[in-house]
Scaffold this motif. Sequence first.
Motif, PDB file in Angstrom:
ATOM      1  N   ILE A 145       1.137  -1.268   0.003  1.00 47.77           N
ATOM      2  CA  ILE A 145       0.158   0.268   0.242  1.00 47.77           C
ATOM      3  C   ILE A 145       0.621   1.450  -0.067  1.00 47.77           C
ATOM      4  O   ILE A 145       0.727   2.118  -1.247  1.00 47.77           O
ATOM      5  N   ILE A 196      -7.174  -0.266   3.146  1.00 49.60           N
ATOM      6  CA  ILE A 196      -7.149   0.957   2.376  1.00 49.60           C
ATOM      7  C   ILE A 196      -8.180   2.238   2.144  1.00 49.60           C
ATOM      8  O   ILE A 196      -7.025   3.161   2.435  1.00 49.60           O
ATOM      9  N   TYR A 205      -6.036   0.469  -7.250  1.00 56.29           N
ATOM     10  CA  TYR A 205      -6.331  -0.843  -6.377  1.00 56.29           C
ATOM     11  C   TYR A 205      -7.193  -1.281  -7.299  1.00 56.29           C
ATOM     12  O   TYR A 205      -7.732  -0.801  -8.675  1.00 56.29           O
TER      13      TYR A 205
END
Length: 337
Positions: free
Chosen positions: A204, A276, A289
Amino acid sequence: MKIVVTGGLGFIGSHTVVELQNEGFEVVAIDNLSNSSESVLDGIFNITGKKPIFEKMDLRDKKAVQDFFNKHNDVSGVIHFAASKAVGESVENPLLYYENNINSLVYLLQELKELPNANFIFSSSCTVYGQAENMPITENAPVQQAMSPYGNTKQIGEEIITDVAKVTAINSILLRYFNPIGAHPSNEIGELPLGVPQNLVPFITQTAVGLREKLSVFGNDYPTPDGTAVRDYIHVVDLAKAHVVAMQRLLNKKNLNKVETFNLGTGTGSSVLEVIKAFEKVSEKKLNYQIVSRREGDITEAYANTDKANNILGWKAQSTLEECLASAWKWEQKIRS
Protein backbone atom coordinates in the motif's frame (compact mmCIF):
# COMPACT_ATOMS: atom_id res chain seq x y z
CA MET A 1 21.76 -9.76 31.11
CA LYS A 2 22.74 -10.65 27.55
CA ILE A 3 19.92 -11.44 25.14
CA VAL A 4 20.52 -12.75 21.61
CA VAL A 5 18.09 -11.57 18.94
CA THR A 6 18.29 -13.56 15.71
CA GLY A 7 17.09 -11.63 12.69
CA GLY A 8 17.90 -8.64 14.87
CA LEU A 9 18.12 -6.13 12.01
CA GLY A 10 14.84 -7.23 10.46
CA PHE A 11 11.49 -5.55 10.84
CA ILE A 12 10.28 -7.03 14.14
CA GLY A 13 13.78 -7.89 15.34
CA SER A 14 15.09 -4.32 15.18
CA HIS A 15 12.10 -2.95 17.07
CA THR A 16 12.58 -5.64 19.72
CA VAL A 17 16.28 -4.77 20.04
CA VAL A 18 15.22 -1.18 20.76
CA GLU A 19 12.74 -2.22 23.46
CA LEU A 20 15.26 -4.61 25.08
CA GLN A 21 17.92 -1.88 25.19
CA ASN A 22 15.38 0.55 26.61
CA GLU A 23 14.86 -1.96 29.45
CA GLY A 24 18.61 -2.16 30.13
CA PHE A 25 19.43 -5.49 28.47
CA GLU A 26 22.69 -6.08 26.63
CA VAL A 27 21.73 -7.24 23.15
CA VAL A 28 23.58 -9.28 20.56
CA ALA A 29 21.90 -9.09 17.14
CA ILE A 30 22.48 -11.87 14.62
CA ASP A 31 21.50 -11.30 10.99
CA ASN A 32 22.62 -12.57 7.60
CA LEU A 33 21.30 -9.35 5.95
CA SER A 34 19.29 -11.35 3.40
CA ASN A 35 16.25 -9.17 4.05
CA SER A 36 17.71 -6.29 6.06
CA SER A 37 20.50 -3.73 6.06
CA GLU A 38 23.40 -2.98 8.39
CA SER A 39 22.25 0.67 8.33
CA VAL A 40 19.46 -0.40 10.72
CA LEU A 41 22.13 -0.33 13.45
CA ASP A 42 22.33 3.45 13.02
CA GLY A 43 18.57 3.76 13.47
CA ILE A 44 18.72 1.69 16.66
CA PHE A 45 21.57 3.88 17.94
CA ASN A 46 19.67 7.08 17.14
CA ILE A 47 16.72 5.87 19.24
CA THR A 48 18.51 4.29 22.21
CA GLY A 49 21.98 5.90 22.20
CA LYS A 50 23.54 2.44 21.98
CA LYS A 51 24.28 -0.04 19.24
CA PRO A 52 23.77 -3.74 19.94
CA ILE A 53 26.69 -6.09 19.40
CA PHE A 54 26.25 -7.24 15.80
CA GLU A 55 27.27 -10.61 14.38
CA LYS A 56 26.74 -11.10 10.65
CA MET A 57 26.12 -14.81 10.22
CA ASP A 58 23.81 -17.35 8.63
CA LEU A 59 22.18 -19.67 11.14
CA ARG A 60 22.13 -22.44 8.53
CA ASP A 61 25.89 -22.66 9.11
CA LYS A 62 26.09 -25.10 12.03
CA LYS A 63 29.78 -24.41 12.71
CA ALA A 64 29.15 -20.66 12.83
CA VAL A 65 26.36 -21.18 15.38
CA GLN A 66 28.69 -23.33 17.53
CA ASP A 67 31.44 -20.72 17.31
CA PHE A 68 28.99 -17.97 18.25
CA PHE A 69 27.95 -19.68 21.49
CA ASN A 70 31.55 -20.52 22.34
CA LYS A 71 32.23 -16.79 22.09
CA HIS A 72 29.03 -15.68 23.84
CA ASN A 73 28.77 -18.31 26.58
CA ASP A 74 27.05 -15.96 29.03
CA VAL A 75 23.75 -15.68 27.15
CA SER A 76 20.61 -15.43 29.33
CA GLY A 77 18.06 -15.79 26.56
CA VAL A 78 17.42 -15.99 22.83
CA ILE A 79 14.60 -14.40 20.86
CA HIS A 80 14.44 -16.16 17.51
CA PHE A 81 13.06 -14.15 14.58
CA ALA A 82 15.43 -15.25 11.80
CA ALA A 83 13.28 -17.00 9.19
CA SER A 84 11.90 -16.64 5.70
CA LYS A 85 8.34 -15.40 6.06
CA ALA A 86 6.42 -14.97 2.79
CA VAL A 87 3.46 -17.33 2.30
CA GLY A 88 3.45 -17.07 -1.50
CA GLU A 89 7.20 -17.53 -1.85
CA SER A 90 7.08 -20.59 0.41
CA VAL A 91 4.55 -22.23 -1.91
CA GLU A 92 6.90 -21.62 -4.85
CA ASN A 93 10.12 -22.58 -3.05
CA PRO A 94 9.32 -24.94 -0.16
CA LEU A 95 12.83 -26.38 0.23
CA LEU A 96 14.28 -22.93 0.89
CA TYR A 97 11.76 -22.48 3.70
CA TYR A 98 12.34 -25.89 5.26
CA GLU A 99 16.12 -25.46 5.16
CA ASN A 100 16.16 -21.91 6.46
CA ASN A 101 13.39 -22.06 9.08
CA ILE A 102 13.96 -25.56 10.46
CA ASN A 103 17.74 -26.02 10.30
CA SER A 104 18.47 -22.69 11.96
CA LEU A 105 16.10 -23.53 14.83
CA VAL A 106 17.65 -26.96 15.37
CA TYR A 107 21.21 -25.57 15.41
CA LEU A 108 20.23 -22.91 17.96
CA LEU A 109 18.53 -25.39 20.27
CA GLN A 110 21.49 -27.78 20.05
CA GLU A 111 23.68 -25.05 21.56
CA LEU A 112 21.11 -23.81 24.07
CA LYS A 113 20.56 -27.26 25.57
CA GLU A 114 24.17 -27.18 26.77
CA LEU A 115 23.47 -24.12 28.92
CA PRO A 116 22.33 -24.64 32.54
CA ASN A 117 19.37 -22.28 32.23
CA ALA A 118 18.34 -21.28 28.74
CA ASN A 119 15.35 -19.10 27.89
CA PHE A 120 13.97 -19.16 24.37
CA ILE A 121 11.26 -17.11 22.69
CA PHE A 122 10.02 -18.35 19.33
CA SER A 123 8.55 -16.09 16.69
CA SER A 124 5.54 -18.16 15.71
CA SER A 125 2.49 -17.19 13.74
CA CYS A 126 -1.28 -17.31 13.58
CA THR A 127 -0.76 -19.34 10.40
CA VAL A 128 -0.49 -22.42 12.66
CA TYR A 129 -4.27 -22.21 13.11
CA GLY A 130 -4.91 -22.44 9.37
CA GLN A 131 -8.48 -21.35 8.77
CA ALA A 132 -9.76 -21.53 12.33
CA GLU A 133 -13.40 -22.49 12.74
CA ASN A 134 -14.20 -19.87 15.38
CA MET A 135 -13.34 -16.17 15.67
CA PRO A 136 -11.64 -14.68 17.56
CA ILE A 137 -8.94 -17.35 17.73
CA THR A 138 -7.85 -18.57 21.16
CA GLU A 139 -4.65 -20.45 21.99
CA ASN A 140 -6.81 -23.56 22.46
CA ALA A 141 -7.91 -23.54 18.83
CA PRO A 142 -6.69 -26.68 17.08
CA VAL A 143 -3.55 -26.41 15.00
CA GLN A 144 -4.87 -27.13 11.51
CA GLN A 145 -3.07 -28.63 8.56
CA ALA A 146 -0.87 -25.82 7.29
CA MET A 147 -2.02 -23.89 4.23
CA SER A 148 1.56 -23.17 3.13
CA PRO A 149 5.11 -24.42 3.66
CA TYR A 150 5.76 -21.22 5.66
CA GLY A 151 2.91 -22.05 8.02
CA ASN A 152 4.14 -25.63 8.24
CA THR A 153 7.63 -24.49 9.31
CA LYS A 154 6.03 -22.61 12.21
CA GLN A 155 4.03 -25.69 13.23
CA ILE A 156 7.09 -27.93 12.98
CA GLY A 157 9.14 -25.36 14.90
CA GLU A 158 6.63 -25.37 17.76
CA GLU A 159 6.68 -29.19 17.81
CA ILE A 160 10.50 -29.28 17.91
CA ILE A 161 10.62 -26.79 20.80
CA THR A 162 7.98 -28.76 22.73
CA ASP A 163 9.86 -32.04 22.25
CA VAL A 164 13.20 -30.48 23.25
CA ALA A 165 11.68 -28.93 26.40
CA LYS A 166 10.81 -32.40 27.71
CA VAL A 167 14.45 -33.49 27.86
CA THR A 168 16.44 -30.26 28.41
CA ALA A 169 16.53 -27.27 30.77
CA ILE A 170 15.28 -24.91 28.04
CA ASN A 171 12.20 -22.84 28.96
CA SER A 172 10.30 -21.44 26.00
CA ILE A 173 7.48 -19.10 25.09
CA LEU A 174 5.81 -19.43 21.69
CA LEU A 175 4.41 -16.09 20.53
CA ARG A 176 1.84 -16.54 17.79
CA TYR A 177 1.40 -13.20 16.16
CA PHE A 178 -1.03 -11.93 13.70
CA ASN A 179 -0.09 -9.16 11.19
CA PRO A 180 2.65 -6.73 12.29
CA ILE A 181 2.66 -3.33 10.57
CA GLY A 182 3.82 0.24 11.20
CA ALA A 183 7.15 1.77 12.13
CA HIS A 184 8.87 3.20 15.20
CA PRO A 185 7.44 6.63 16.18
CA SER A 186 10.94 8.12 15.91
CA ASN A 187 10.86 7.25 12.19
CA GLU A 188 14.37 5.82 12.59
CA ILE A 189 13.46 2.17 11.85
CA GLY A 190 10.63 0.45 10.02
CA GLU A 191 9.87 -2.22 7.46
CA LEU A 192 12.43 -2.54 4.63
CA PRO A 193 11.17 -5.26 2.29
CA LEU A 194 13.63 -6.15 -0.46
CA GLY A 195 12.06 -6.49 -3.89
CA VAL A 196 8.29 -6.72 -4.29
CA PRO A 197 6.57 -6.69 -0.88
CA GLN A 198 4.70 -9.85 0.08
CA ASN A 199 2.56 -8.11 2.72
CA LEU A 200 -0.34 -5.73 2.30
CA VAL A 201 0.77 -2.57 4.11
CA PRO A 202 4.22 -2.08 2.51
CA PHE A 203 2.57 -2.66 -0.86
CA ILE A 204 0.00 0.00 0.00
CA THR A 205 2.65 2.53 1.03
CA GLN A 206 4.84 1.77 -2.00
CA THR A 207 1.82 2.26 -4.29
CA ALA A 208 0.94 5.54 -2.57
CA VAL A 209 4.50 6.84 -2.92
CA GLY A 210 4.59 5.92 -6.62
CA LEU A 211 6.96 2.96 -6.48
CA ARG A 212 4.23 0.51 -7.56
CA GLU A 213 1.71 1.22 -10.31
CA LYS A 214 -1.21 -0.37 -8.53
CA LEU A 215 -2.15 -2.51 -5.56
CA SER A 216 -3.61 -5.96 -6.14
CA VAL A 217 -6.41 -7.04 -3.81
CA PHE A 218 -6.39 -10.84 -3.83
CA GLY A 219 -10.03 -11.85 -4.01
CA ASN A 220 -13.33 -10.10 -3.23
CA ASP A 221 -15.44 -13.26 -3.03
CA TYR A 222 -14.57 -14.35 0.51
CA PRO A 223 -17.50 -14.90 2.92
CA THR A 224 -16.75 -11.62 4.77
CA PRO A 225 -18.80 -8.39 5.01
CA ASP A 226 -17.10 -6.79 1.97
CA GLY A 227 -15.76 -9.94 0.31
CA THR A 228 -12.08 -9.28 1.08
CA ALA A 229 -9.90 -11.23 3.50
CA VAL A 230 -9.84 -10.19 7.17
CA ARG A 231 -6.70 -9.97 9.32
CA ASP A 232 -5.63 -8.62 12.72
CA TYR A 233 -3.10 -5.80 12.22
CA ILE A 234 -0.84 -5.03 15.18
CA HIS A 235 1.70 -2.23 15.57
CA VAL A 236 5.26 -3.55 15.49
CA VAL A 237 6.22 -1.61 18.64
CA ASP A 238 3.35 -3.19 20.58
CA LEU A 239 4.57 -6.56 19.33
CA ALA A 240 8.18 -5.82 20.27
CA LYS A 241 7.18 -4.88 23.81
CA ALA A 242 5.42 -8.22 24.20
CA HIS A 243 8.70 -10.02 23.51
CA VAL A 244 10.42 -8.07 26.29
CA VAL A 245 7.62 -8.90 28.73
CA ALA A 246 7.79 -12.57 27.72
CA MET A 247 11.56 -12.70 28.20
CA GLN A 248 11.25 -11.06 31.63
CA ARG A 249 8.66 -13.71 32.54
CA LEU A 250 11.17 -16.47 31.75
CA LEU A 251 14.12 -14.73 33.43
CA ASN A 252 12.06 -14.20 36.58
CA LYS A 253 10.91 -17.86 36.47
CA LYS A 254 7.25 -16.84 36.39
CA ASN A 255 6.38 -19.34 33.67
CA LEU A 256 4.06 -22.13 34.80
CA ASN A 257 5.12 -24.61 32.11
CA LYS A 258 8.31 -25.42 30.21
CA VAL A 259 6.55 -24.21 27.05
CA GLU A 260 3.88 -21.50 27.09
CA THR A 261 1.90 -20.11 24.15
CA PHE A 262 0.39 -16.66 23.67
CA ASN A 263 -1.49 -14.97 20.83
CA LEU A 264 -0.34 -11.45 20.01
CA GLY A 265 -2.84 -9.29 18.17
CA THR A 266 -5.34 -6.52 18.77
CA GLY A 267 -8.45 -8.68 18.89
CA THR A 268 -9.98 -6.76 15.98
CA GLY A 269 -10.26 -7.99 12.40
CA SER A 270 -9.94 -5.57 9.48
CA SER A 271 -10.65 -6.42 5.85
CA VAL A 272 -8.30 -5.48 3.02
CA LEU A 273 -10.72 -2.83 1.82
CA GLU A 274 -11.06 -1.43 5.34
CA VAL A 275 -7.26 -1.13 5.54
CA ILE A 276 -7.18 0.64 2.18
CA LYS A 277 -9.89 3.11 3.27
CA ALA A 278 -8.15 3.76 6.59
CA PHE A 279 -4.87 4.41 4.77
CA GLU A 280 -6.55 6.80 2.33
CA LYS A 281 -7.96 8.69 5.30
CA VAL A 282 -4.66 9.13 7.18
CA SER A 283 -2.55 9.79 4.07
CA GLU A 284 -5.13 11.89 2.21
CA LYS A 285 -4.11 9.97 -0.93
CA LYS A 286 -6.32 7.92 -3.25
CA LEU A 287 -4.94 4.42 -3.84
CA ASN A 288 -4.90 2.82 -7.26
CA TYR A 289 -6.00 -0.75 -6.64
CA GLN A 290 -7.56 -3.61 -8.58
CA ILE A 291 -9.35 -6.79 -7.57
CA VAL A 292 -7.56 -9.92 -8.78
CA SER A 293 -8.04 -13.64 -8.13
CA ARG A 294 -7.32 -15.18 -4.75
CA ARG A 295 -3.75 -16.06 -3.83
CA GLU A 296 -2.84 -19.66 -3.05
CA GLY A 297 -2.23 -20.25 0.66
CA ASP A 298 -4.42 -17.36 1.85
CA ILE A 299 -7.23 -17.91 4.34
CA THR A 300 -10.54 -16.08 4.75
CA GLU A 301 -10.13 -14.47 8.16
CA ALA A 302 -7.95 -14.52 11.25
CA TYR A 303 -8.08 -12.30 14.31
CA ALA A 304 -6.95 -12.97 17.85
CA ASN A 305 -8.50 -13.52 21.20
CA THR A 306 -5.80 -11.82 23.29
CA ASP A 307 -7.23 -12.47 26.77
CA LYS A 308 -4.40 -14.80 27.74
CA ALA A 309 -1.63 -12.33 26.85
CA ASN A 310 -3.61 -9.48 28.44
CA ASN A 311 -4.20 -11.31 31.72
CA ILE A 312 -1.09 -13.46 32.17
CA LEU A 313 1.62 -11.37 30.51
CA GLY A 314 -0.05 -8.10 31.46
CA TRP A 315 0.43 -6.93 27.88
CA LYS A 316 -2.07 -5.27 25.56
CA ALA A 317 -1.77 -3.73 22.11
CA GLN A 318 -2.14 0.05 22.28
CA SER A 319 -2.13 1.44 18.73
CA THR A 320 -5.18 1.81 16.48
CA LEU A 321 -5.19 0.71 12.84
CA GLU A 322 -5.04 4.35 11.72
CA GLU A 323 -2.04 5.03 13.98
CA CYS A 324 -0.28 1.97 12.57
CA LEU A 325 -0.91 3.06 9.00
CA ALA A 326 0.11 6.67 9.68
CA SER A 327 3.47 5.49 11.04
CA ALA A 328 3.99 3.16 8.06
CA TRP A 329 3.24 6.03 5.65
CA LYS A 330 5.57 8.41 7.46
CA TRP A 331 8.34 5.79 7.26
CA GLU A 332 7.75 5.09 3.54
CA GLN A 333 7.99 8.80 2.76
CA LYS A 334 11.25 9.04 4.69
CA ILE A 335 13.01 6.15 2.96
CA ARG A 336 11.95 7.37 -0.51
CA SER A 337 12.93 11.01 0.10
